[in-house]
Design an enzyme around this catalytic site. Sequence first.
Site, PDB file in Angstrom:
ATOM      1  CB  SER A 302      -3.555  -0.462   8.743  1.00 35.53           C
ATOM      2  OG  SER A 302      -4.493   0.366   8.116  1.00 35.53           O
ATOM      3  CB  THR A 427      -3.822  16.314  -0.465  1.00 38.66           C
ATOM      4  OG1 THR A 427      -4.287  16.462  -1.803  1.00 38.66           O
ATOM      5  CG2 THR A 427      -4.704  17.133   0.458  1.00 38.66           C
ATOM      6  CE  LYS A 430      -9.258  15.521   0.572  1.00 40.23           C
ATOM      7  NZ  LYS A 430      -8.540  14.842  -0.515  1.00 40.23           N
ATOM      8  CB  THR A 545     -17.230   6.220   1.449  1.00 37.99           C
ATOM      9  OG1 THR A 545     -17.005   6.147   0.038  1.00 37.99           O
ATOM     10  CG2 THR A 545     -16.390   7.344   2.027  1.00 37.99           C
TER      11      THR A 545
END
Length: 704
Positions: A302, A427, A430, A545
Amino acid sequence: MDKLSTLSRFKASCPFLGRTKTSTLRSLCTSTSTRFPSISLLTERATNCPVMGPALTVRSKEIVAGYASMAGNSDIDQIHREKGVNVPADASVEMCPHASAARAAARMADDLTKAAKKDLSSKAAAAAGCPFHKAALENTAKAATVVPHPVPAATASTSASTSAHTSAYNYESFYRDELEKKHKDKSYRYFNNINRLANKFPVAHTAKVEDEVQVWCSNDYLGMGNNPVVLETMHRTLDRYGHGAGGTRNIAGNGALHLGLERELATLHRKDAALVFSSCYVANDATLSTLGSKLPGCVMFSDQSNHASMIQGMRHSGAKRVIFKHNDLEDLENKLKMYPKETPKLIAFESVYSMCGSIGPISEICDLAEKYGALTFLDEVHAVGLYGPRGAGVAEHLDYEAQLAAGDSPDPLPGSVMDRIDIITGTLGKSYGAVGGYIAGSDDFIDMIRSYAPGFIFTTSLPPATVAGAQASIAYQKTYLGDRQLKQVNVREAKRRFAELDIPVVPGPSHILPVLVGDAALAKAASDKLLYDHSIYVQAINYPTVAVGEERLRITVTQRHTVEQINKLVSAVDQVFTDLSINRIKDWKALGGRATVGVPGQEEVVEPIWTKEQLGEKTGTTPKTLRDGEKDVVDPQGVFVARSRFDHLLGSISGPLRSSYQSASASASSSSSVPKALKTGTTPLDLAQTTDIPVAPPKLSAVA
């Protein structure tokens, strides 16, 4: 602002006001309570205070009493007759300022009463540091110790039970302690009341309907949430199929519209199949957790900047997770080579990283995946709709000319970057202006996730109108290139203007425009100042974030922002940076740089992924930035293609676009609940003429 100046006079006498920052008080004053919608968050908190609580209760009763003094219908009718007031038969409370004010006062009194009903234990917890709370509780405790008569056995038993209950774990105190941690490290999230206006994009109103602001941080990158062909499609679908889907995909919620959307998505990415989820967070979580738990001994690699949904999915899988440095191919390869080639592996990464604007080395990661026997999992959430000749994302954009020549063919282009990716996730919420997420890949892979992923199996299917709107949006954007081009033009202009003013924008090749602030409190203050002083809404982005010390304002420039709006934004940000003494590029350089801004040897400007040729500069076809009052382009070919997707379900349609319906009273009197002067087969549709949006005939030579 008047409320804040009044409150500031009491900072010395009230511990809460004294220790609370002005920016926090401003947010509390202007934010509506979610539990008690007629009062603000500050008023809700004040009901817990032994000084303000009773005062608020008394005042609310006085207001209600004042409005209730003329409550009798006969009295009111007599006043109307004497004053010559004729009340229409269909009159409502809203038509009378006195009646509506009375109703509002009653609601406020009711909410204040509910808010004041707090457990004594919560008041005790709130007493810390407040002499008024402490004194009130001491008086309560003294009164409780006076027992004029012997306590009956039953009462004693009840008291013992109550004592046992109060000694239980204090959950409310736990909640407050956790929230206090967020306040102390400045990571508490504030939720502004922003209501985007369909006819005024990118303008919204706040909690007060008359207060309008320009939105500069929406993820509706192309304004497709109010594109007329999308709204028209949703209206037609709503009338035919209703609101909800009726169940999960396996139980009554699997319709032709859902299947059509999945075919559209599979074609977009030139994959065998696609699967739609309720959000892309769920899509990532469900897919990665299912894959990781099913693949024997799987190791997941990742990128350290991956989105929380991917991180959670890998954690939930129980598989071993290996983190590699952001976009660092050498670090990734060193970690891949530690495991045998036959060990199942998956590399999870993104195309566009939304907080810094960097783009992943997709082709090079595919090379490593093939070399070491790994699957590739590419998150294109912030790229679909914005990159590639048909909006399929960065993977498509990297083979721009070949993908453009292939048109809308569903067949993969062997050897292309998009074809080399095993799993693409994206998605609908957006660039496509809807809601939902999806994955695309091989037939067997999609079928396995559909059969095993709890996040897909056990959740209600998306509503038909939402699904239809999403497909119309994708079909339109697959056909029309202009929106993507103009967005990039506007982004370049905004970045150029900020650079001229030494405003620190984190350099990157994408559309993301992150303005570095470098401090959580300053970022929040800058966001508040832009909103309250300049009517510009840009949300502050803080930890977790982004890393502590890299707090920023993440600005979204759309193709619908005008020249005048861009001028106002740049001027306002410059003023706020000056007012709050926020570091500019030269200041970060003096400090050695941060978040790739002002770092010695670091490129200050990164070449955009969109070339000048792709933007039409060489052919003179580059779209022009709108000016105030100008209408945005509605592409006739895009409208034609989007409408045609639903001919078999909703009937064929032609003529002017109708993106909004008549009022309820007008439609109720009509024998048909569908729009006027539109053709759907042989059935006329009934829609207000004032909402017509003329659309020229499509150019049938264009790719459909």
